[in-house]
Every structure is written in C-alpha cells, then in structure tokens.
Design an enzyme around this catalytic site. Structure first.
Site, mmCIF file in Angstrom:
data_model
loop_
_atom_site.group_PDB
_atom_site.id
_atom_site.type_symbol
_atom_site.label_atom_id
_atom_site.label_comp_id
_atom_site.label_asym_id
_atom_site.label_seq_id
_atom_site.Cartn_x
_atom_site.Cartn_y
_atom_site.Cartn_z
ATOM 1 N N TYR A 85 1.042 -1.096 0.067
ATOM 2 C CA TYR A 85 0.154 -0.109 0.089
ATOM 3 C C TYR A 85 0.828 1.341 0.031
ATOM 4 O O TYR A 85 1.593 1.486 0.763
ATOM 5 C CB TYR A 85 -1.020 0.020 1.099
ATOM 6 C CG TYR A 85 -1.825 1.204 1.471
ATOM 7 C CD1 TYR A 85 -2.572 1.646 0.189
ATOM 8 C CD2 TYR A 85 -1.674 2.028 2.485
ATOM 9 C CE1 TYR A 85 -3.668 2.614 0.466
ATOM 10 C CE2 TYR A 85 -2.491 3.119 2.657
ATOM 11 C CZ TYR A 85 -3.488 3.502 1.835
ATOM 12 O OH TYR A 85 -4.528 4.416 1.859
ATOM 13 N N GLU A 86 0.728 2.271 -1.074
ATOM 14 C CA GLU A 86 1.492 3.511 -0.853
ATOM 15 C C GLU A 86 0.285 4.648 -0.791
ATOM 16 O O GLU A 86 -0.329 4.912 -1.990
ATOM 17 C CB GLU A 86 2.138 3.439 -2.488
ATOM 18 C CG GLU A 86 2.883 4.795 -2.694
ATOM 19 C CD GLU A 86 3.541 5.359 -1.452
ATOM 20 O OE1 GLU A 86 2.933 6.407 -0.821
ATOM 21 O OE2 GLU A 86 4.678 4.898 -1.255
ATOM 22 N N PRO A 87 0.143 5.182 0.385
ATOM 23 C CA PRO A 87 -0.889 5.942 0.457
ATOM 24 C C PRO A 87 -0.856 7.314 -0.320
ATOM 25 O O PRO A 87 -1.967 7.779 -0.680
ATOM 26 C CB PRO A 87 -0.992 6.341 2.140
ATOM 27 C CG PRO A 87 0.492 5.939 2.442
ATOM 28 C CD PRO A 87 1.067 5.020 1.406
ATOM 29 N N ARG A 88 0.259 7.472 -0.640
ATOM 30 C CA ARG A 88 0.389 9.093 -1.729
ATOM 31 C C ARG A 88 0.234 8.845 -3.330
ATOM 32 O O ARG A 88 0.239 9.704 -3.583
ATOM 33 C CB ARG A 88 1.848 9.534 -1.324
ATOM 34 C CG ARG A 88 2.148 9.597 0.051
ATOM 35 C CD ARG A 88 3.818 9.890 0.245
ATOM 36 N NE ARG A 88 4.595 8.782 -0.239
ATOM 37 C CZ ARG A 88 5.771 8.598 -0.223
ATOM 38 N NH1 ARG A 88 6.492 9.656 -0.228
ATOM 39 N NH2 ARG A 88 6.414 7.410 -0.755
#
Ligand SMILES: [Zn+2]
Length: 453
Positions: free
Chosen positions: A232-235
C-alpha cells in the site's frame, strides 16, 4: 465475425491504426500537439484543452463515446514513460476508423464514454525525465497536490466520476514475471485501498477485468505478464483513485527482447486497452473469479542486459551482470554499459547470455595515438587493434552522443578522459575475454563483440 476474439483482430489489423509519425519514445509535447490537431473537428473523438502544466504546456482531454459507463485513462505522469502515450495515438486512429471492426467499435462507443489524458506530465517529457518541472514525483502527490498536473487529475476524477481508471506507466526493463528469465513485458495491478489489502467492490471489478486482460494478452506474450507489488502506497494515484470509487488498473510497459523503442509493447498496450473497453462495454468480466489474479507471478528483478557466466577473473570464477543505462541527449540517447553486479549470479538471467566457462577476463589498453574526429576511428583496422589488446581510443572532437551511439566495436572517449579497464561492481563494462591467452570477445561499453582471429 467471432465476437470473442477481439484481441486477436486487434493484433492482426494493428498496422492500419499505427500512428507512424511517432516511432521513438522521446517525442515531445509539440509532436503530440500536432498529432492531436487532426481530432479537433472529429465527430467521434472530441479534443479539448483541460489544463496547463507548471511550465504552461497545454494538457489535453479527449473524449469518445456516449455510453453510461465512464472510463478515464492518463498516460506519462512520469515524463520518461512514453509507451502508452504512443498506444493512445493508435487507439484514437482505431476509434475514428470505419472498417470491418465496426461491430466492436460501435459497442464500445455506445456503451462507454472514454476520456483520455495523453502525456499528463509534458514538462517531464521535454527532458525525458520522470518528475515534473517542480521536481516532484506526481505519483506521490495525490494527497498534497503540490503540482498543477496532480490537481488536474484529481479534479478530473472528481468531475467525471469514472467507473474505471487506467494508470499507464513504463517500468524497468529488467523486471521479470516471477523468478524466471521471462521479462515482465506487461505488468498489471489493481492498487490496494489499505495496508490490509482489502478487496471492496471497486477494487474487485478492477481485479476481475485484469483476469480477462491477462488471459487475452498472454496469447501474444505467454508467461511474460507480471503483477506489481500490492504494498500500500497512500500517496500514489492508483491507490487513491481506487479509494475515490474508480476501479483502477495500473498497466506497466516493461521490456521485450530487441525492442528498445518499445514498439511491440506499444502494440500490446493498444490491444490491452481496447480489449478493456470492449470487456467493460459487454460487462463480460463480471463472472471472473479473483484467484487467477493472484496467480499472476509477481514482478521480480532477474534480468541483466548481458550476463557472462562462469568466467575466470584472476583466481576466482564469477558471473558478471551488465546493464545498459540510458542517457538522454535531445530527442536521442546513448547507452553506458555498467557492471551492475558480479559474483554468484546463478539466480539471474540475461537478455543476452554468454557461457564463459573457458574464458578469462583481461583488461584492455588505450590506443596510444590520439585521433581528431570520430571518422578517423572508422578508418583504423579495428579488428587488428582488438586482437592486439587495444580496447579504447581517444578522439579530440567528440560529442557525448557520438561517444556511444556509434556502432564501432571499440570504446571511444574524449582526449581529456583516462581509460580504465579495471573491472568490478559499478565500473564501466570494458574488458576482453580470452581463451588460452587469445582474445575471443571484447565487451565494449557493455556490449559483446566477437573478436575474429
Ligand atoms: Zn511510472
């Protein structure tokens, strides 16, 4: 006509739609503007300016179809990832054509409305760099929105509320489909919505569609499809689009043997995307299970451009893994060959491989006479020089581009540079390979040449 084999029809008839005015990845915003111009007054494809980049280049939005299911595609948010933009030009030609594929075309145009943003980062495309003019990676700017380009993309998602989204990128050509020698020519991902890898309805649709697209494109590149990491890469935009309610698919164009300008991979993009529109139009993906998605092998990095195996270096036997780094010069580029790794590389593969079992590494020498222009080098008896152990020549007047875009099998450097044939990790890849004391191969700037006796 068989309605189930659209992808095969696209493959067979591709040359009709191929936009031949763009053949190299380093085309610029101005080249795109010229090509989009012909769709200004088209009744199938509308073309408008939707925003401006930081350096005030126009960013275009093209729209096709009148259907209720909305699809949004954006390409080249990383300025040096141009493969999908080229494919979009071919897709525009396909959508506006009138031929025996009308059945498919009309289905797409009546059931879906497709929005395209080709070259979202035109400022990065200009120097062929990943980041925007503000030196920001747009794919880490989905939350902060510090770039006008990211703001624009978020605004489009908000205004259009697309059901499906396609996030189009290029990836490192050394990625493989799993722990194999097969390049990950196309890689898919249905980006996660959280760190727990939750599958909600939005993401589920993206996964189901990938299952179909993977199955179809494997016809042309068996075992050369990978799955990008679902960390997961929130940005990132993929993750956030998915969270904002758009079923989002990441498509990465990787490597394919002898396709440095990615023209075959461009064709694959053309097929994947049009196939996706058609499957969305017919809703045929809805019964797909999720397991075939997780069965797609994850991307690994197992490929070198050149791998020399089991070669003797002084007292040890090692493998030497070489990559060809690209340096952009205007609309062209040159390669610098680099020894990326060495030692036991038995779990790796090469686009080109050489079994060096009987071979020994030997350093090359600098030719003692300095030459004034590159044409003088071509007049040298290069084969003889190589046999005598000369691997490099100094040339007085040479551009960086000439230095490595020439095809002469000898390393050419400027008169100011020293030549160093010392080998080791991170070093330039220039050395000889000998057999029983005789020179058999020259590795010149990372490329392998046979030395004839
Ligand atoms: Zn990218």
């Amino acid at each position: 006509m068989q309605l189930s084999n659209f992808h095969q029809q696209l493959f067979d008839n591709y040359s009709r739609y191929y936009e031949s005015r763009v053949k190299y990845r380093r085309f610029k915003h101005q080249d795109l503007v010229v090509l989009l111009d012909k769709f200004k007054k088209n009744n199938i494809l509308s073309n408008s300016i939707t925003g401006k980049s930081y350096q005030k280049r126009d960013i275009y939005l093209l729209k096709a179809g009148t259907g209720k299911t909305k699809i949004l595609l954006w390409s080249q948010m990383h300025g040096d990832e141009a493969t999908a933009t080229m494919a979009l030009l071919d897709i525009f030609n396909f959508l506006t054509a009138n031929d025996e594929l009308n059945t498919f075309r009309e289905k797409i145009l009546s059931e879906t409305t497709v929005y395209f943003v080709p070259m979202l980062n035109p400022d990065g495309a200009e120097p062929f760099e990943r980041r925007t003019a503000q030196c920001i990676d747009m794919n880490r700017d989905a939350l902060q929105l510090q770039t006008p380009e990211a703001k624009l993309l978020k605004q489009l998602q908000h205004d259009l509320k697309p059901d499906f989204g396609f996030n189009l990128h290029d990836q490192n050509t050394h990625y493989t489909a799993g722990a194999t020698r097969n390049p990950a020519t196309i890689t898919f991902l249905a980006p996660p919505i959280d760190a727990q890898n939750t599958i909600n309805d939005v993401r589920k649709r993206a996964i189901q569609l990938i299952v179909q697209l993977n199955q179809h494109i494997q016809t042309f590149i068996p075992n050369q499809v990978g799955r990008w990491s679902d960390e997961y890469e929130p940005r990132a935009f993929g993750e956030n689009m998915q969270k904002w309610g758009t079923s989002t698919i990441l498509v990465e164009s990787g490597g394919y043997p002898n396709d440095p300008e990615k023209q075959f991979i461009r064709k694959l993009n053309f097929i994947v995307l049009l196939d996706a529109f058609y499957q969305i139009a017919t809703q045929s993906y809805q019964n797909e299970k999720l397991e075939p998605y997780t069965a797609i092998p994850p991307n690994e990095k197992r490929l070198f451009d050149l791998l020399i195996k089991n070669v003797k270096v002084k007292d040890s036997v090692v493998d030497i893994g070489i990559i060809h780094n690209e340096t952009t010069v205007g609309s062209s580029f040159y390669y610098s060959g680099q020894i990326y790794d060495w030692g036991d590389l038995s779990v790796f593969y090469g686009y080109e491989e050489l079994n060096g079992q009987k071979l020994q590494v030997k350093e090359g020498k600098l030719y003692p006479q300095k030459l004034s222009v590159i044409d003088d080098v071509a007049r040298l008896p290069i084969a003889e020089l190589l046999q005598q152990g000369y691997l490099a020549v100094q040339v007085d007047q040479i551009t960086p581009e000439q230095r490595t875009t020439h095809t002469l099998p000898i390393h050419i450097i400027s008169a100011k540079e020293d030549f160093n044939s010392k080998i080791g990790e991170g070093k330039e890849a220039n050395f000889f390979l000998t057999e029983n004391g005789k020179i058999r191969y020259a590795v010149v700037n990372g490329f392998l040449h046979k030395v004839e006796p």
